[in-house]
Design an enzyme around this catalytic site. Structure first.
Site, mmCIF file in Angstrom:
data_model
loop_
_atom_site.group_PDB
_atom_site.id
_atom_site.type_symbol
_atom_site.label_atom_id
_atom_site.label_comp_id
_atom_site.label_asym_id
_atom_site.label_seq_id
_atom_site.Cartn_x
_atom_site.Cartn_y
_atom_site.Cartn_z
ATOM 1 N N ASP A 19 9.249 -9.007 5.908
ATOM 2 C CA ASP A 19 8.101 -9.910 5.844
ATOM 3 C C ASP A 19 6.883 -9.030 5.589
ATOM 4 O O ASP A 19 6.365 -8.391 6.503
ATOM 5 C CB ASP A 19 7.969 -10.684 7.153
ATOM 6 N N GLU A 79 9.990 -11.574 1.308
ATOM 7 C CA GLU A 79 9.213 -12.792 1.104
ATOM 8 C C GLU A 79 8.307 -12.612 -0.104
ATOM 9 O O GLU A 79 7.627 -11.599 -0.237
ATOM 10 C CB GLU A 79 8.383 -13.112 2.345
ATOM 11 N N ASP A 151 6.418 -11.806 13.139
ATOM 12 C CA ASP A 151 6.731 -11.135 11.872
ATOM 13 C C ASP A 151 8.186 -10.679 11.833
ATOM 14 O O ASP A 151 8.830 -10.735 10.787
ATOM 15 C CB ASP A 151 5.798 -9.941 11.641
#
Length: 168
Positions: A19, A79, A151
């Site tokens: 992430d 991501e 996260d």
């Protein structure tokens, strides 16, 4: 003469989800195979906000390189860049550039997903809230509680999404 062992069960795979972020990058590594999904390691890589941009990017590169050497993932999920505020987006884009370079140096090509694709994969609803996604991660990995920090939970969700999309 030789024999070939054909098996319907794929070998175990270490999948790393990332992430991206400059201040905090989440990571989550899972082991996926015939026995299901198991967490290997998850957490965050942080860079001090008082450091210069080049120093922060170097820290991100060095810490991610060390993490890749330790975990030795077979696959990586990342991501896709999602636009928030312009200033935040630029910093995340710079961090993503370092992440992509570091992955390439380790001969890893990431599979990329939007936040909506990750939510859809885990909950069946592309606009699910963070709590629903974290609950799905905990359920899929048989965790006793919701993974933290956020996260790291997001990174685990990305790793699980890589596994869900392995044949698409």
């Amino acid at each position: 003469m030789f024999s070939v062992n054909v098996s319907d069960t794929p070998p175990e795979q270490r999948i790393l989800g990332l992430d991206p972020g400059l201040g905090t990058m989440g990571f989550g590594c899972i082991l996926a195979g015939s026995a299901g999904l198991k967490p290997v390691d998850y957490g965050v890589i942080s860079t001090p906000s008082q450091h210069s941009m080049p120093e922060r990017l170097q820290t991100l590169h060095e810490d991610l390189s060390q993490l890749l050497r330790q975990l030795r993932p077979h696959q990586v999920g990342l991501e896709k860049l999602f636009f928030y505020k312009m200033g935040n987006t630029i910093a995340i884009a710079q961090a993503r550039g370092v992440i992509l370079l570091t992955l390439a140096q380790h001969h890893l090509l990431p599979v990329e997903f939007t936040p909506a694709q990750v939510k859809q994969s885990l909950t069946g609803y592309g606009r699910a809230d963070k709590q629903a996604v974290q609950a799905a991660v905990a359920r899929e990995l048989n965790l006793p509680s919701l993974p933290r920090p956020d996260d790291a939970a997001d990174a685990l969700a990305i790793a699980i999404t890589v596994w869900h999309h392995r044949f698409s």
